[in-house]
Design a protein around this motif. Structure first.
Motif, PDB file in Angstrom:
ATOM      1  N   TYR A   1       0.836  -1.194   0.000  1.00 52.19           N
ATOM      2  CA  TYR A   1       0.000   0.000   0.000  1.00 52.19           C
ATOM      3  C   TYR A   1       0.877   1.252   0.000  1.00 52.19           C
ATOM      4  O   TYR A   1       1.875   1.329   0.722  1.00 52.19           O
ATOM      5  CB  TYR A   1      -0.916   0.013   1.227  1.00 52.19           C
ATOM      6  N   SER A   2       0.485   2.239  -0.792  1.00 53.37           N
ATOM      7  CA  SER A   2       1.176   3.529  -0.806  1.00 53.37           C
ATOM      8  C   SER A   2       0.905   4.266   0.509  1.00 53.37           C
ATOM      9  O   SER A   2      -0.031   3.925   1.240  1.00 53.37           O
ATOM     10  CB  SER A   2       0.695   4.364  -1.988  1.00 53.37           C
ATOM     11  N   PRO A   3       1.713   5.280   0.845  1.00 48.22           N
ATOM     12  CA  PRO A   3       1.570   5.957   2.147  1.00 48.22           C
ATOM     13  C   PRO A   3       0.158   6.497   2.415  1.00 48.22           C
ATOM     14  O   PRO A   3      -0.405   6.274   3.489  1.00 48.22           O
ATOM     15  CB  PRO A   3       2.592   7.095   2.061  1.00 48.22           C
ATOM     16  N   GLY A   4      -0.418   7.208   1.445  1.00 47.42           N
ATOM     17  CA  GLY A   4      -1.746   7.761   1.652  1.00 47.42           C
ATOM     18  C   GLY A   4      -2.818   6.699   1.737  1.00 47.42           C
ATOM     19  O   GLY A   4      -3.742   6.784   2.554  1.00 47.42           O
ATOM     20  N   ALA A   5      -2.717   5.671   0.888  1.00 47.51           N
ATOM     21  CA  ALA A   5      -3.698   4.589   0.908  1.00 47.51           C
ATOM     22  C   ALA A   5      -3.649   3.832   2.230  1.00 47.51           C
ATOM     23  O   ALA A   5      -4.688   3.483   2.804  1.00 47.51           O
ATOM     24  CB  ALA A   5      -3.436   3.641  -0.261  1.00 47.51           C
ATOM     25  N   LEU A   6      -2.445   3.573   2.737  1.00 47.93           N
ATOM     26  CA  LEU A   6      -2.310   2.871   4.013  1.00 47.93           C
ATOM     27  C   LEU A   6      -2.897   3.692   5.151  1.00 47.93           C
ATOM     28  O   LEU A   6      -3.592   3.157   6.027  1.00 47.93           O
ATOM     29  CB  LEU A   6      -0.835   2.565   4.283  1.00 47.93           C
ATOM     30  N   ALA A   7      -2.641   5.000   5.147  1.00 49.35           N
ATOM     31  CA  ALA A   7      -3.200   5.862   6.192  1.00 49.35           C
ATOM     32  C   ALA A   7      -4.721   5.868   6.138  1.00 49.35           C
ATOM     33  O   ALA A   7      -5.391   5.743   7.171  1.00 49.35           O
ATOM     34  CB  ALA A   7      -2.661   7.280   6.036  1.00 49.35           C
ATOM     35  N   LEU A   8      -5.299   5.997   4.943  1.00 48.99           N
ATOM     36  CA  LEU A   8      -6.756   6.030   4.819  1.00 48.99           C
ATOM     37  C   LEU A   8      -7.374   4.700   5.221  1.00 48.99           C
ATOM     38  O   LEU A   8      -8.376   4.668   5.947  1.00 48.99           O
ATOM     39  CB  LEU A   8      -7.150   6.387   3.384  1.00 48.99           C
ATOM     40  N   GLY A   9      -6.796   3.586   4.768  1.00 46.57           N
ATOM     41  CA  GLY A   9      -7.334   2.286   5.144  1.00 46.57           C
ATOM     42  C   GLY A   9      -7.286   2.055   6.646  1.00 46.57           C
ATOM     43  O   GLY A   9      -8.239   1.535   7.246  1.00 46.57           O
ATOM     44  N   ARG A  10      -6.196   2.450   7.251  1.00 48.40           N
ATOM     45  CA  ARG A  10      -6.057   2.316   8.709  1.00 48.40           C
ATOM     46  C   ARG A  10      -7.091   3.163   9.434  1.00 48.40           C
ATOM     47  O   ARG A  10      -7.739   2.708  10.390  1.00 48.40           O
ATOM     48  CB  ARG A  10      -4.638   2.735   9.110  1.00 48.40           C
ATOM     49  N   LEU A  11      -7.284   4.397   8.965  1.00 44.56           N
ATOM     50  CA  LEU A  11      -8.236   5.296   9.613  1.00 44.56           C
ATOM     51  C   LEU A  11      -9.681   4.843   9.403  1.00 44.56           C
ATOM     52  O   LEU A  11     -10.532   5.003  10.294  1.00 44.56           O
ATOM     53  CB  LEU A  11      -8.047   6.717   9.095  1.00 44.56           C
ATOM     54  N   LEU A  12      -9.989   4.285   8.229  1.00 43.42           N
ATOM     55  CA  LEU A  12     -11.339   3.774   7.991  1.00 43.42           C
ATOM     56  C   LEU A  12     -11.664   2.627   8.948  1.00 43.42           C
ATOM     57  O   LEU A  12     -12.749   2.581   9.532  1.00 43.42           O
ATOM     58  CB  LEU A  12     -11.461   3.305   6.544  1.00 43.42           C
ATOM     59  N   ALA A  13     -10.718   1.707   9.115  1.00 40.40           N
ATOM     60  CA  ALA A  13     -10.929   0.594  10.042  1.00 40.40           C
ATOM     61  C   ALA A  13     -11.068   1.106  11.476  1.00 40.40           C
ATOM     62  O   ALA A  13     -11.934   0.647  12.236  1.00 40.40           O
ATOM     63  CB  ALA A  13      -9.776  -0.399   9.943  1.00 40.40           C
ATOM     64  N   GLY A  14     -10.229   2.083  11.834  1.00 41.28           N
ATOM     65  CA  GLY A  14     -10.309   2.642  13.182  1.00 41.28           C
ATOM     66  C   GLY A  14     -11.607   3.387  13.419  1.00 41.28           C
ATOM     67  O   GLY A  14     -12.227   3.263  14.487  1.00 41.28           O
ATOM     68  N   SER A  15     -12.059   4.155  12.440  1.00 35.72           N
ATOM     69  CA  SER A  15     -13.301   4.916  12.580  1.00 35.72           C
ATOM     70  C   SER A  15     -14.493   3.982  12.719  1.00 35.72           C
ATOM     71  O   SER A  15     -15.421   4.248  13.504  1.00 35.72           O
ATOM     72  CB  SER A  15     -13.499   5.833  11.377  1.00 35.72           C
ATOM     73  N   LEU A  16     -14.500   2.884  11.970  1.00 35.71           N
ATOM     74  CA  LEU A  16     -15.598   1.922  12.059  1.00 35.71           C
ATOM     75  C   LEU A  16     -15.655   1.285  13.443  1.00 35.71           C
ATOM     76  O   LEU A  16     -16.733   1.165  14.046  1.00 35.71           O
ATOM     77  CB  LEU A  16     -15.426   0.846  10.987  1.00 35.71           C
ATOM     78  N   ALA A  17     -14.494   0.897  13.968  1.00 36.51           N
ATOM     79  CA  ALA A  17     -14.459   0.282  15.292  1.00 36.51           C
ATOM     80  C   ALA A  17     -14.862   1.284  16.384  1.00 36.51           C
ATOM     81  O   ALA A  17     -15.679   0.971  17.270  1.00 36.51           O
ATOM     82  CB  ALA A  17     -13.063  -0.269  15.572  1.00 36.51           C
ATOM     83  N   LEU A  18     -14.319   2.485  16.310  1.00 33.45           N
ATOM     84  CA  LEU A  18     -14.618   3.505  17.321  1.00 33.45           C
ATOM     85  C   LEU A  18     -16.074   3.959  17.230  1.00 33.45           C
ATOM     86  O   LEU A  18     -16.751   4.133  18.260  1.00 33.45           O
ATOM     87  CB  LEU A  18     -13.689   4.697  17.144  1.00 33.45           C
ATOM     88  N   GLY A  19     -16.572   4.155  16.016  1.00 39.18           N
ATOM     89  CA  GLY A  19     -17.956   4.589  15.853  1.00 39.18           C
ATOM     90  C   GLY A  19     -18.936   3.561  16.384  1.00 39.18           C
ATOM     91  O   GLY A  19     -19.949   3.917  17.011  1.00 39.18           O
ATOM     92  N   SER A  20     -18.648   2.275  16.148  1.00 40.57           N
ATOM     93  CA  SER A  20     -19.526   1.219  16.658  1.00 40.57           C
ATOM     94  C   SER A  20     -19.552   1.220  18.183  1.00 40.57           C
ATOM     95  O   SER A  20     -20.620   1.090  18.806  1.00 40.57           O
ATOM     96  CB  SER A  20     -19.044  -0.145  16.141  1.00 40.57           C
ATOM     97  N   LEU A  21     -18.396   1.369  18.788  1.00 43.90           N
ATOM     98  CA  LEU A  21     -18.340   1.389  20.256  1.00 43.90           C
ATOM     99  C   LEU A  21     -19.035   2.623  20.812  1.00 43.90           C
ATOM    100  O   LEU A  21     -19.733   2.555  21.838  1.00 43.90           O
ATOM    101  CB  LEU A  21     -16.882   1.353  20.708  1.00 43.90           C
ATOM    102  N   LEU A  22     -18.862   3.761  20.146  1.00 50.96           N
ATOM    103  CA  LEU A  22     -19.509   4.990  20.603  1.00 50.96           C
ATOM    104  C   LEU A  22     -21.031   4.839  20.579  1.00 50.96           C
ATOM    105  O   LEU A  22     -21.722   5.286  21.505  1.00 50.96           O
ATOM    106  CB  LEU A  22     -19.081   6.162  19.721  1.00 50.96           C
ATOM    107  N   LEU A  23     -21.557   4.211  19.540  1.00 51.34           N
ATOM    108  CA  LEU A  23     -23.005   3.985  19.457  1.00 51.34           C
ATOM    109  C   LEU A  23     -23.471   3.024  20.548  1.00 51.34           C
ATOM    110  O   LEU A  23     -24.539   3.227  21.150  1.00 51.34           O
ATOM    111  CB  LEU A  23     -23.361   3.444  18.078  1.00 51.34           C
TER     112      LEU A  23
END
Length: 326
Positions: A43-65
């Protein structure tokens, strides 16, 4: 990820929980370096950052709900935006990019300027002060990080661009931490982390095309490492970081991350069969010694006479005030 009201535990217990949270963060952030090595090959630098953040946002958002915590107060949003753009967004992209331009040793030495900047910015902008033990511990740890970096240098190419990118990553990291600290006075660790991660995700959306393209060709192991980075070193570790940061100074928390190089050396040895040189081991031990010194609290006369008896009167510094907050 759980908040603890002041009535649920005495200050000593809350301090131990904060220490445990900081240790969790350090271990998971150290493991991230091993995963980035695998995912970064596909993965390129930007793609890796976005993929990591998408996975993190999904996990955090689910817990927040699930916890029904809702939106953070308006007063927390300046810090959320600041930390989201600098730390979750800019830092992750430029660090991934910088580590492709320089060898691991050079990257480690430059990025480890970050904790020093956190202490200086925290003193200047947050009024935290610079205790002697903190300065001494950070000096010892930085020397250890430099030794680790020097022992690892020469195993890759270096460029001026790479050094500048790593320096920018250190500045973004420090600015993000100092910006996050005031926000934690108004919202929970989970709220501040979740919405900071979402802000970083939105900032990285221009890399969506690269993420889709890279994911189509990436091996499953690289994608799984990217998902791991999002769930554990991002969602979990950034939340435990925020929990601990709310209960101590930014300077002390920054100094704690000097344990990361030592743990990376150990994990690379155990998981990747990369046997460290004696100089690398010595540098890692210096890092840990410096962290121990920086985390020590000076004793007052009353606590020396009777450690079990609480000291009456106002806290002696900003760290004690922070430790007494729920």
């Amino acid at each position: 990820m759980t908040t603890f009201p002041s009535s649920a535990a005495p200050p000593g217990h809350r301090d131990r929980r904060a220490t445990a949270a900081a240790c969790t963060t350090v271990v998971l952030w150290a493991s991230a370096f091993v995963s980035i090595r695998s995912a970064g090959e596909a993965y390129s630098p930007g793609a890796l950052a976005l993929g990591r953040l998408l996975a993190g946002s999904l996990a955090l958002g689910s817990l927040l709900l699930l916890r029904r915590e809702g939106l953070p107060p308006r007063a927390a949003w300046p810090g959320i935006l600041w930390s989201g753009l600098l730390w979750f967004g800019l830092y992750m992209v430029v660090l991934n990019w910088g580590e492709q331009q320089v060898d691991a040793g050079t990257a480690a030495m430059v990025v480890n300027i970050g904790p020093l900047l956190i202490a200086l910015l925290g003193s200047r902008l947050l009024g935290e002060g610079l205790p002697r033990r903190l300065l001494l511990g950070m000096g010892v740890s930085f020397a250890g990080a430099a030794v680790v970096g020097l022992s690892m240098s020469g195993h890759g190419s270096s460029s001026v661009l790479g050094v500048l990118l790593c320096l920018l990553a250190a500045v973004a990291y420090a600015g993000g931490v100092v910006g996050q600290k005031p926000a934690l006075r108004h919202g929970s660790a989970l709220q501040i982390t979740t919405f900071g991660c979402l802000v970083g995700t939105v900032a990285c959306l221009p890399f969506a095309g690269a993420l889709i393209s890279d994911a189509a060709d990436a091996p499953l192991s690289a994608t799984l490492n990217m998902v791991y980075l999002g769930i554990f070193p991002t969602a979990l570790a950034f939340t435990t970081w925020a929990y601990a940061l709310a209960r101590t100074t930014a300077g002390r928390m920054g100094a704690t991350t000097y344990a990361v190089p030592a743990l990376v050396v150990l994990m690379s040895w155990l998981l990747l069969d990369e046997v460290p040189a004696l100089l690398t081991v010595a540098g890692g031990l210096l890092c840990l010694a410096g962290v121990a010194v920086s985390r020590m609290r000076p004793q007052t006369g009353a606590t020396r006479k009777n450690p079990a008896q609480p000291v009456e009167g106002p806290p002696h510094d900003a760290e004690c005030q922070a430790a007494d907050r729920p």
